[in-house]
Design a protein around this motif. Structure first.
Motif, PDB file in Angstrom:
ATOM      1  N   THR A 171       2.095   9.522  -5.698  1.00  0.00           N
ATOM      2  CA  THR A 171       2.491  10.818  -5.188  1.00  0.00           C
ATOM      3  C   THR A 171       3.607  11.176  -6.553  1.00  0.00           C
ATOM      4  N   ASP A 172       4.235  10.067  -6.924  1.00  0.00           N
ATOM      5  CA  ASP A 172       5.426  10.298  -8.116  1.00  0.00           C
ATOM      6  C   ASP A 172       4.712  10.946  -9.371  1.00  0.00           C
ATOM      7  N   LEU A 173       3.416  10.482  -9.698  1.00  0.00           N
ATOM      8  CA  LEU A 173       2.810  10.777 -10.913  1.00  0.00           C
ATOM      9  C   LEU A 173       2.045  11.895 -10.922  1.00  0.00           C
ATOM     10  N   GLY A 174       1.817  12.585  -9.498  1.00  0.00           N
ATOM     11  CA  GLY A 174       0.995  13.682  -9.211  1.00  0.00           C
ATOM     12  C   GLY A 174      -0.155  13.685  -9.084  1.00  0.00           C
ATOM     13  N   VAL A 175      -0.635  12.412  -8.764  1.00  0.00           N
ATOM     14  CA  VAL A 175      -2.050  12.118  -8.413  1.00  0.00           C
ATOM     15  C   VAL A 175      -2.453  12.358  -6.926  1.00  0.00           C
ATOM     16  N   ASP A 226     -10.652   4.618  -3.163  1.00  0.00           N
ATOM     17  CA  ASP A 226     -11.791   5.407  -4.239  1.00  0.00           C
ATOM     18  C   ASP A 226     -11.089   6.466  -4.847  1.00  0.00           C
ATOM     19  N   GLN A 227     -10.599   7.376  -4.095  1.00  0.00           N
ATOM     20  CA  GLN A 227      -9.826   8.440  -4.984  1.00  0.00           C
ATOM     21  C   GLN A 227      -8.687   8.047  -5.686  1.00  0.00           C
ATOM     22  N   LEU A 228      -7.914   6.892  -5.525  1.00  0.00           N
ATOM     23  CA  LEU A 228      -7.071   6.510  -6.567  1.00  0.00           C
ATOM     24  C   LEU A 228      -7.805   6.228  -7.670  1.00  0.00           C
ATOM     25  N   GLY A 229      -8.797   5.325  -7.468  1.00  0.00           N
ATOM     26  CA  GLY A 229      -9.552   4.740  -8.486  1.00  0.00           C
ATOM     27  C   GLY A 229     -10.161   5.731  -9.425  1.00  0.00           C
ATOM     28  N   GLU A 230     -10.669   6.825  -9.097  1.00  0.00           N
ATOM     29  CA  GLU A 230     -11.019   8.151 -10.038  1.00  0.00           C
ATOM     30  C   GLU A 230      -9.900   8.471 -11.065  1.00  0.00           C
ATOM     31  N   HIS A 231      -8.641   8.201 -11.014  1.00  0.00           N
ATOM     32  CA  HIS A 231      -7.539   8.539 -11.978  1.00  0.00           C
ATOM     33  C   HIS A 231      -6.997   7.302 -12.616  1.00  0.00           C
ATOM     34  N   TRP A 238       0.949  -1.120   0.192  1.00  0.00           N
ATOM     35  CA  TRP A 238      -0.115   0.154  -0.025  1.00  0.00           C
ATOM     36  C   TRP A 238       0.891   1.416   0.046  1.00  0.00           C
ATOM     37  N   ALA A 239       2.080   1.038   0.968  1.00  0.00           N
ATOM     38  CA  ALA A 239       2.826   2.362   0.790  1.00  0.00           C
ATOM     39  C   ALA A 239       3.535   2.706  -0.413  1.00  0.00           C
ATOM     40  N   GLU A 240       4.040   1.537  -1.175  1.00  0.00           N
ATOM     41  CA  GLU A 240       4.438   1.508  -2.435  1.00  0.00           C
ATOM     42  C   GLU A 240       3.287   2.090  -3.378  1.00  0.00           C
ATOM     43  N   LEU A 241       2.175   1.810  -3.526  1.00  0.00           N
ATOM     44  CA  LEU A 241       1.066   2.296  -4.404  1.00  0.00           C
ATOM     45  C   LEU A 241       0.800   3.660  -4.229  1.00  0.00           C
ATOM     46  N   PRO A 275      -7.249  11.472 -21.533  1.00  0.00           N
ATOM     47  CA  PRO A 275      -8.030  10.237 -21.307  1.00  0.00           C
ATOM     48  C   PRO A 275      -9.194  10.121 -20.636  1.00  0.00           C
ATOM     49  N   VAL A 276      -9.927   9.508 -20.670  1.00  0.00           N
ATOM     50  CA  VAL A 276     -11.235   9.114 -19.854  1.00  0.00           C
ATOM     51  C   VAL A 276     -10.707   8.529 -18.438  1.00  0.00           C
ATOM     52  N   LEU A 277     -11.081   9.010 -17.471  1.00  0.00           N
ATOM     53  CA  LEU A 277     -10.533   8.544 -16.266  1.00  0.00           C
ATOM     54  C   LEU A 277     -11.870   7.725 -15.394  1.00  0.00           C
ATOM     55  N   GLY A 278     -11.347   6.934 -14.453  1.00  0.00           N
ATOM     56  CA  GLY A 278     -12.468   6.197 -13.543  1.00  0.00           C
ATOM     57  C   GLY A 278     -12.299   4.914 -13.621  1.00  0.00           C
ATOM     58  N   ARG A 279     -12.843   4.333 -12.503  1.00  0.00           N
ATOM     59  CA  ARG A 279     -12.557   2.763 -12.339  1.00  0.00           C
ATOM     60  C   ARG A 279     -12.956   2.169 -13.516  1.00  0.00           C
ATOM     61  N   ALA A 280     -14.077   2.530 -13.998  1.00  0.00           N
ATOM     62  CA  ALA A 280     -14.774   1.646 -15.148  1.00  0.00           C
ATOM     63  C   ALA A 280     -13.969   1.508 -16.249  1.00  0.00           C
TER      64      ALA A 280
END
Length: 804
Positions: free
Chosen positions: A674-678, A691-696, A666-669, A706-711
């Motif tokens: 953070t490295d990608l600016g997300v 949930d926050q990460l999945g939106e990106h 989890w710390a690595e994810l 690009p279209v973003l979202g978990r779907a």
């Protein structure tokens, strides 16, 4: 993510191939010294020891950045064993041996400054310097290719090593060395990709392919074969295309202009190549001449018109296409009055295979020149330059020369030069050492004509200033070299023709006399009636000064007589000069003794006797390949510095995977996001953060937005759900569920890939080379800090906010 640990057998095989590839590339350095075995043998030992030792240390889990430090220590021990206490191996690193090694390195640097490549035998060897530089190249290639797994990046280091001699000599490298180096690099690429393919797991897909039940998206054998085929095809193209398409002038291999046996004299940069060819210690016949001229000498091939503070150059040449050596009458020499008596003579020339020059040796002045090929002349200088980059090798041509009967009275009566010549040929760079102008003024104060001043300068260099001729001195004609040469300190006033010609021309310009430097041949050896031969020992440089009515007039500041190089000074400079006018500023230095008479000066060709006792001056503009080696080391250091952030990030990642916990995954994810600016705000529960990460997340594509979202990526969404669940179970369950580390890594890789698909290329590059997560805490803890856990009063409540 980090590379899994490879087997010792794979690592050792890759190390051997890496070491041999670097050593093959270092074979391009053989031209630096005649005794190349002095540095190639210890480098071969290091090529085996350093990469193999590095592979063994990495297999033992030694930190990546510690391995180069150990290798540096080993390289130092090899240097001491080889060059401490004389020569030979087997020496212990005693204080005396270390001191001897340091002195050997200093001597090698001094030799590199004093001698052009190839450095002759019988002088202090340059091997310690080359072994040290080669060891650094080995360590850096091993770090990039073996430690960091970046074989393409290591190719940049190999390219710098390979092109170093090409840059310095202007010569191409033999094809066999290129094939060995390129072949080794291809094998390195193949072995690295083979290792990566062997570590692939099953491809994560929504529906396994029915046609491929192994789960791989591609066949590894096919990919390996394709990769090797592409590399081999590129290498063969580099070998074959230059021969099939000569107009490309690639000169990648040894089928270009480069010499094949080391006995050639190559003249591309006239002054630099003069310095090298004079110092390399060989006497090679270059030009056979048949002429009715009674006493041939001073055959010129190039004129240097610009002094930029570092060196004399030929300047820019814009030559019309009709100015060629076609046998027609040439323009009259610039500035020569028609009343000057002249004598013409005919000459035929035959150059040898060892003469490789872009300039054609011709008389000055010349009435006609006829040569096959495209040889174009510059009206302002009347030197002939190849119009199609062809060397004057094995060339037969003819010329009609003109001898001008100049007299001292005529030169003393010369009028003011034209404004164009005065402007162009008295120009000096800013920052010229004050010593140059002061000496020129003090020596010539009280003299009323430019010719008097010129003769005073010439005689000061030849006899009155205490100068000595010697090849065993630091080379160069830049401002700092000029100041050292003119100084009367223990290392000053010792040099050879390049420095004498350059110094007189600069001093003449500093007092308003138009001046330039000519390069050519001095005095040939007579081989028969009307036949002569110029050899590499006859190469010479001299200044030409302009006097209206006489044109460009040759002077000879290089000392003659015993221990000198030239014979008598030109006849028109040997007569007595008028007494100087006495002024209040007249100093004792204004009264100069004149050149010895022609009766006492030997007209025979002198014997060059280098002064072995001359030492190098403390200059910083030594022979260019020393600076090139330092530049190579600087580039290597720059590569290392660029690699530091991503290496530190990689070490943190590897530390987490060694823990093998969901907390570490989890710390690595979070760090990858953070490295990608997300955005990844602190203070939220794992599920809220997920949930926050999945939106990106985004699917693979080339859309600008690009279209973003978990779907958009169900596979990544499922992997994120597994990670969150594993973390919640690890944190809160009485008995945590053991999740395989491989599964955690695979899920993190998939989630990071989905995050990368949602950002632009700039963010991806920044995440790789300048990771932001290094600026925050990176402890790979397995449990959250107690202060981060919210207190709950009802045991039936669901804990929503734990840690980050």
């Amino acid at each position: 993510m980090s590379r899994p640990r490879v087997s010792l057998r794979q690592g050792l095989l890759f190390a051997v191939v890496t070491g041999l590839t670097v050593w093959f590339t270092l074979l391009t350095w053989t031209g630096f010294a005649q005794e190349s075995g002095e540095f190639l043998t210890p480098l071969f030992v290091l090529a085996l020891v350093l990469p193999i030792g590095g592979a063994a240390l990495r297999w033992l889990r030694t930190p990546v950045l510690v391995v180069p430090l150990v290798q540096l220590a080993v390289a130092g021990l090899v240097l001491v064993a080889w060059f401490g206490n004389g020569s030979g191996s087997g020496h212990l690193p005693t204080p005396a041996a270390v001191a001897d090694t340091i002195q050997a390195i200093r001597d090698s640097v001094a030799t590199a400054r004093d001698y052009a490549s190839p450095v002759p035998a019988g002088v202090p060897t340059v091997a310690p310097l080359l072994v040290g530089c080669g060891a650094l190249a080995l360590i850096l290639v091993d770090l990039l290719a073996g430690g960091l797994g970046r074989v393409p990046a290591s190719g940049l280091v190999l390219l710098m090593v390979y092109t170093l001699p090409v840059t310095i000599w202007g010569r191409s490298i033999t094809w066999s060395v290129f094939v060995l180096a390129a072949g080794g690099f291809l094998v390195m690429l193949f072995l690295r990709e083979d290792e990566r393919f062997s570590q692939w797991g099953r491809q994560i897909t929504a529906e396994p392919s029915a046609a491929n039940d192994t789960g791989f998206g591609v066949r590894t054998g096919s990919a390996r074969s394709n990769a090797f085929t592409v590399g081999a095809t590129a290498t063969l193209a580099a070998l074959i295309l230059p021969a099939l398409i000569p107009t490309l002038s690639l000169d990648l291999l040894g089928n270009g202009r480069g010499p094949g046996n080391g006995d050639n004299v190559t003249i591309v940069n006239p002054m630099t190549d003069l310095r090298r060819d004079l110092k390399q210690g060989r006497d090679v016949p270059l030009l056979f001449v048949t002429t009715d001229q009674p006493d041939p000498s001073y055959l010129r091939y190039s004129v240097l018109t610009n002094f930029n503070g570092r060196e004399w150059t030929t300047g820019d040449r814009a030559i019309p296409g009709d100015q060629t050596a076609n046998g027609k009458d040439l323009p009259a020499p610039v500035g020569v009055d028609k009343s000057v008596p002249t004598t013409t003579y005919d000459a035929t020339y035959q150059s040898t295979d060892d003469f490789r020059s872009y300039w054609l040796p011709v008389p000055f002045p010349a009435a006609t020149v006829e040569a096959p090929g495209l040889w174009k002349y510059d009206r302002s200088t009347m030197d002939f330059l190849s119009g199609n980059n062809e060397f004057a090798t094995d060339l037969s041509y003819a010329a009609t020369g003109v001898d001008l009967d100049l007299t001292q009275d005529q030169l003393l009566a010369a009028g003011a030069p034209p404004v164009s010549i005065l402007t162009d040929f008295t120009e000096l760079p800013e920052g010229l050492p004050p010593l140059v102008r002061k000496l020129a003024f003090d020596l010539t104060v009280g003299r009323t004509t430019d010719f008097e001043r010129a003769v005073i300068l010439q005689n000061w260099f030849r006899s009155d200033g205490g100068f000595r001729y010697s090849l065993a001195t630091s080379s160069g004609n830049g401002s700092s070299d000029l100041e050292a040469f003119l100084s009367d300190g223990p290392n000053g006033r010792v040099g050879y023709c390049e420095q004498f010609a350059s110094a007189m021309a600069v001093m003449a310009r500093s007092i308003g006399i138009p001046a330039r430097v000519a390069v050519g041949f001095l005095i040939p050896d007579q081989t028969g009636v009307d036949s002569y031969v110029y050899s590499s020992k006859d190469l010479h440089a001299w200044p030409e000064l302009y006097f209206e009515g006489s044109g460009w007039v040759r002077f000879e500041p290089t000392p003659g007589g015993p221990g000198g190089r030239t014979g008598a000074a030109p006849a028109y400079t040997r007569g007595g000069l008028p007494e100087p006018e006495q002024t209040d500023s007249t100093s004792a230095s204004a009264s100069q003794s004149q050149e010895p008479s022609a009766a006492t000066a030997s007209a025979d060709k002198p014997t060059v006797a280098p002064d072995a006792g001359a030492t190098d001056s403390a200059d910083t503009s030594g022979f260019p390949w020393v600076r090139a080696l330092l530049l190579l080391l600087g580039l290597m250091l720059l590569v290392v510095l660029v690699m530091v952030p991503r290496t530190l990030r990689r070490l943190r990642r590897e530390a987490r995977w060694r823990l093998g916990t969901a907390e570490a995954a989890w710390a690595e994810l979070r760090d990858a996001a953070t490295d990608l600016g997300v955005p990844c705000p602190p203070g939220r529960s794992p599920r809220a953060t997920g949930d926050q990460l999945g939106e990106h997340f985004a699917a693979v594509g080339d859309l600008a937005r690009p279209v973003l979202g978990r779907a958009t990526d169900p596979v990544a969404s499922a992997a994120l759900e597994r990670l969150v669940l594993a973390l919640e179970i690890e944190r809160y369950a009485p008995r945590p569920l053991e999740v395989p580390t491989a599964q955690l890594r695979e899920d993190v890789i998939v989630c990071v890939s989905a995050l990368r698909n949602g950002v632009n290329d700039r963010r991806r590059r920044q995440a790789e080379w300048l990771p932001r997560s290094l600026l925050v805490s990176g402890r790979p803890s397995a449990r959250p800090h107690p202060d981060d856990v919210e207190s709950v009063t009802n045991s039936d409540q669901i804990v929503e906010h734990v840690g980050q």
